[in-house]
Write a protein that holds these residues in place. Structure first.
Motif, mmCIF file in Angstrom:
data_model
loop_
_atom_site.group_PDB
_atom_site.id
_atom_site.type_symbol
_atom_site.label_atom_id
_atom_site.label_comp_id
_atom_site.label_asym_id
_atom_site.label_seq_id
_atom_site.Cartn_x
_atom_site.Cartn_y
_atom_site.Cartn_z
ATOM 1 N N PRO A 82 0.964 -1.194 0.053
ATOM 2 C CA PRO A 82 0.086 -0.105 0.076
ATOM 3 C C PRO A 82 0.616 1.196 0.033
ATOM 4 C CG PRO A 82 -0.012 -1.034 2.334
ATOM 5 C CD PRO A 82 0.786 -1.880 1.175
ATOM 6 N N HIS A 83 0.435 2.301 -0.801
ATOM 7 C CA HIS A 83 1.143 3.774 -0.746
ATOM 8 C C HIS A 83 0.031 4.690 -0.575
ATOM 9 C CE1 HIS A 83 4.060 1.203 -2.702
ATOM 10 N NE2 HIS A 83 4.897 2.061 -3.038
ATOM 11 N N LEU A 84 0.430 5.708 -0.013
ATOM 12 C CA LEU A 84 -0.521 6.827 -0.027
ATOM 13 C C LEU A 84 -0.419 7.526 -1.194
ATOM 14 C CD1 LEU A 84 1.012 8.477 3.395
ATOM 15 C CD2 LEU A 84 -1.281 7.561 3.151
ATOM 16 N N ALA A 85 -1.562 8.042 -1.851
ATOM 17 C CA ALA A 85 -1.555 8.556 -3.252
ATOM 18 C C ALA A 85 -1.630 10.092 -2.598
ATOM 19 C CB ALA A 85 -2.671 8.194 -4.032
ATOM 20 N N LEU A 86 -0.770 10.887 -3.253
ATOM 21 C CA LEU A 86 -0.759 12.275 -2.650
ATOM 22 C C LEU A 86 -0.413 13.158 -4.060
ATOM 23 C CD1 LEU A 86 1.749 12.031 0.250
ATOM 24 C CD2 LEU A 86 -0.766 12.225 0.325
ATOM 25 N N GLU A 87 -0.769 14.393 -3.922
ATOM 26 C CA GLU A 87 -0.511 15.381 -4.771
ATOM 27 C C GLU A 87 1.310 15.299 -5.000
ATOM 28 O OE1 GLU A 87 -1.217 19.226 -3.366
ATOM 29 O OE2 GLU A 87 -0.856 20.190 -4.963
ATOM 30 N N ASP A 88 1.610 15.492 -6.435
ATOM 31 C CA ASP A 88 2.947 15.700 -6.714
ATOM 32 C C ASP A 88 3.269 17.126 -6.880
ATOM 33 O OD1 ASP A 88 5.609 15.562 -7.552
ATOM 34 O OD2 ASP A 88 5.148 14.382 -9.210
ATOM 35 N N ILE A 89 3.890 17.486 -5.745
ATOM 36 C CA ILE A 89 4.043 18.826 -5.619
ATOM 37 C C ILE A 89 5.101 19.633 -6.693
ATOM 38 C CG2 ILE A 89 5.065 20.748 -3.972
ATOM 39 C CD1 ILE A 89 4.312 18.745 -1.947
ATOM 40 N N VAL A 90 6.072 18.773 -7.233
ATOM 41 C CA VAL A 90 6.904 19.243 -8.240
ATOM 42 C C VAL A 90 6.743 18.888 -9.809
ATOM 43 C CG1 VAL A 90 8.727 19.545 -6.424
ATOM 44 C CG2 VAL A 90 8.762 17.540 -7.710
ATOM 45 N N SER A 91 5.787 18.104 -10.015
ATOM 46 C CA SER A 91 5.590 17.451 -11.374
ATOM 47 C C SER A 91 5.440 18.479 -12.214
ATOM 48 C CB SER A 91 4.385 16.547 -11.325
ATOM 49 O OG SER A 91 2.955 17.093 -11.066
ATOM 50 N N SER A 92 4.555 19.527 -11.862
ATOM 51 C CA SER A 92 4.357 20.574 -12.958
ATOM 52 C C SER A 92 5.532 21.563 -13.061
ATOM 53 C CB SER A 92 3.212 21.444 -12.485
ATOM 54 O OG SER A 92 3.325 22.074 -11.187
ATOM 55 N N ARG A 93 6.561 21.465 -12.592
ATOM 56 C CA ARG A 93 7.803 22.253 -12.371
ATOM 57 C C ARG A 93 8.700 21.762 -13.619
ATOM 58 N NH1 ARG A 93 6.298 26.717 -8.912
ATOM 59 N NH2 ARG A 93 5.114 25.549 -7.287
ATOM 60 N N ILE A 94 9.447 22.619 -14.155
ATOM 61 C CA ILE A 94 10.460 22.101 -15.434
ATOM 62 C C ILE A 94 11.784 22.085 -14.784
ATOM 63 C CG2 ILE A 94 11.755 22.520 -17.526
ATOM 64 C CD1 ILE A 94 9.134 24.215 -18.394
ATOM 65 N N ASN A 95 12.236 23.057 -14.053
ATOM 66 C CA ASN A 95 13.479 23.196 -13.207
ATOM 67 C C ASN A 95 13.274 23.469 -11.722
ATOM 68 O OD1 ASN A 95 15.232 22.296 -15.455
ATOM 69 N ND2 ASN A 95 15.352 24.430 -15.955
ATOM 70 N N PRO A 96 12.752 22.348 -11.042
ATOM 71 C CA PRO A 96 12.089 22.811 -9.709
ATOM 72 C C PRO A 96 13.553 22.995 -8.778
ATOM 73 C CG PRO A 96 11.822 20.373 -10.163
ATOM 74 C CD PRO A 96 12.338 21.035 -11.422
ATOM 75 N N CYS A 97 13.402 24.142 -7.972
ATOM 76 C CA CYS A 97 14.292 24.266 -6.927
ATOM 77 C C CYS A 97 13.656 24.018 -5.645
ATOM 78 C CB CYS A 97 14.734 25.576 -6.966
ATOM 79 S SG CYS A 97 15.682 26.199 -8.196
ATOM 80 N N ILE A 98 14.073 23.067 -4.962
ATOM 81 C CA ILE A 98 13.424 22.546 -3.485
ATOM 82 C C ILE A 98 14.268 22.824 -2.382
ATOM 83 C CG2 ILE A 98 12.002 20.527 -2.751
ATOM 84 C CD1 ILE A 98 12.326 19.185 -5.668
ATOM 85 N N LEU A 99 13.660 22.981 -1.383
ATOM 86 C CA LEU A 99 14.149 22.962 -0.026
ATOM 87 C C LEU A 99 13.301 22.409 1.009
ATOM 88 C CD1 LEU A 99 16.526 25.790 1.681
ATOM 89 C CD2 LEU A 99 14.605 24.704 3.072
ATOM 90 N N ASP A 100 13.988 21.541 1.841
ATOM 91 C CA ASP A 100 13.011 20.806 2.797
ATOM 92 C C ASP A 100 13.416 21.139 4.088
ATOM 93 O OD1 ASP A 100 12.689 18.488 4.828
ATOM 94 O OD2 ASP A 100 11.584 17.679 3.209
ATOM 95 N N ALA A 101 12.682 21.806 4.954
ATOM 96 C CA ALA A 101 13.198 22.225 6.357
ATOM 97 C C ALA A 101 12.396 21.405 7.546
ATOM 98 C CB ALA A 101 12.979 23.667 6.522
ATOM 99 N N LYS A 102 12.866 20.611 8.280
ATOM 100 C CA LYS A 102 12.234 19.967 9.166
ATOM 101 C C LYS A 102 12.073 20.941 10.422
ATOM 102 C CE LYS A 102 13.501 15.564 10.031
ATOM 103 N NZ LYS A 102 12.429 14.686 9.893
ATOM 104 N N ILE A 103 10.836 21.097 10.844
ATOM 105 C CA ILE A 103 10.589 22.185 11.520
ATOM 106 C C ILE A 103 10.552 21.720 13.013
ATOM 107 C CG2 ILE A 103 9.008 24.323 12.182
ATOM 108 C CD1 ILE A 103 10.206 24.593 9.621
ATOM 109 N N GLY A 104 11.067 22.675 14.189
ATOM 110 C CA GLY A 104 11.020 22.189 15.527
ATOM 111 C C GLY A 104 12.348 21.955 16.083
#
Lengths: 282, 282
Positions: A82-104
């Motif tokens: 089983p997998h969670l089916a989620l919105e793909d946040i970067v699929s619509s971007r050609i050259n996506p720049c991404i930063l992941d900040a774990k908060i707390g």
């Protein structure tokens, strides 16, 4: 039809026979349900949250859309799972720049088991979390032709000092990102990506207002993902920068208290980004 | 000339041959300098802070005025010893109601020694700190003729659950405070003490704005004291409720990061008081 995502900067990654998320061309992101308590807890969160009428729309948009679960061939070859089916946040971007900040500053919750608590505490102390109230878990930036894509080593990035983390936040909005400490980040996208009425800073402030009030959920070990498309930016297109909260395997009931741990870390991140937008570019 | 203060709700207390603070009739409060690192650290803080031009006046007023140090006969009979000479916050009040809230889910700082850290962590987990982001260290309330002064057991108060702490914050502004759980606090002073343009909530919000910006100091194990005079209140006098920060033995350099631990806890306290002012009185 299903493939390993091109642009993942944090978390478990598929490929090389390992278990990790998959994407398809319909704009969905499939995250394998972790087999221990974490999987069921994340699924429970998505189910509760997606039908929770107390969440205003202007806050809901900061969360990935949940499309239920789906049985897929796992990326590690272990068969249907089983997998969670989620919105793909970067699929619509050609050259996506991404930063992941774990908060707390704290990634463990008060009721956590002793060994889990001590393991998290150790990591919070070794990384930037305890000092900064958040840690950058990973990032990628599309630079210019010379620098190419800059995707620094995650273990180095998340242990960054105060000054190194501030520098990484500058590099994220620069056209010349590089590990080379002689190259000063030009911050040339700071005003469009971080600043402006719909920029990342404005979005973070909206999120902050909600966290000052909401006592429904406490988000431990959850990340704010920041995404923008380098290509759209250069072409002056409207598709702007976006923030999304991700990773809900450690969300617990707020029990009438605000999530002061998340809020404090969020305010720290806001303060640093605000310094980049308004302060001197040194 | 020097005597044991009548109205102390938290911290070490003089009397019975123990070391504790003293007051005189000039409006000064003398706090013995703790002989270990804590004493020198608190003195260093007061010295630095009292001459720090970066502190705006509307924030400085939330801190006790510092009058230097004074050699006094210690209350434990150990002879002359140095004391911090501070503004006595309650001397001008006839029937002072006082609440001491130690702010922050974490009372230890990242660089703390291992045994100190573990001792604090244990106490933060046993008390309300970890869950609420603050703990009530002690309080006294002047009730009506039947109830008299209500000064509940400190060790019980600081371990209060979420609901118990919310109830204590209600009792602090009630004319019928009592440990008896059958007596519902009337909250009859909530709008004048917590509410209004100069009330405690308004003051806490000013303090919060500063903490969202300032990266100079991190205040570990520091308290917000709330004080109001029951007598003035009943006579409709102007002397209003006041907040003061106290206890600076564990203040460290902010090093360019906001005090996310203090800020998160402060926002949690603000949220609870705000609920009392604006919400239903149940």
């Amino acid at each position: 039809m299903f493939k390993v995502p091109d642009h993942q900067v944090a978390g478990h990654q598929a490929g090389g026979g390992k278990l990790g998320p998959l994407v398809d061309d319909s704009g969905h992101f499939y995250k394998p349900l972790q087999s221990d308590q974490r999987g069921s807890q994340e699924l429970a969160f998505y189910r509760a949250f997606s039908t929770d009428t107390r969440i205003p729309d202007h806050i809901r948009k900061f969360f990935p859309v949940f499309h239920g679960t789906k049985l897929l061939e796992a990326s590690d070859g272990s068969g249907l799972s089983p997998h969670l089916a989620l919105e793909d946040i970067v699929s619509s971007r050609i050259n996506p720049c991404i930063l992941d900040a774990k908060i707390g500053a704290r990634t463990w919750y008060p009721q956590a088991a002793e060994d889990y608590l001590q393991r998290c505490l150790k990591k919070d102390r070794e990384t930037a979390s305890l000092e900064l109230g958040f840690r950058i878990s990973g990032l990628q930036v599309h630079g210019n032709k010379e620098t190419g894509v800059w995707k620094p080593d995650r273990t180095v990035i998340q242990r960054g000092s105060v000054d190194e983390t501030k520098l990484t936040l500058r590099k994220f909005v620069s056209s010349n990102p590089s590990t080379d400490s002689d190259i000063k980040p030009d911050c040339c996208f700071a005003s469009t990506v971080y600043g402006g009425p719909n920029g990342i800073l404005a979005q973070l402030l909206v999120l902050k207002s909600w966290f000052e009030e909401q006592t429904i959920y406490h988000f431990y070990s959850c990340s704010v993902m920041m995404v923008y498309d380098k290509e759209s930016l250069l072409q002056g297109k409207k598709q702007g920068a976006q923030i999304k909260l991700v990773d809900f395997a450690h969300v617990i009931d707020g029990k009438g208290v605000i999530d002061h741990n998340f809020l404090g870390g969020l305010c720290s991140l806001i303060r640093m980004i605000s310094e980049i937008v308004t302060g001197p570019s040194t």
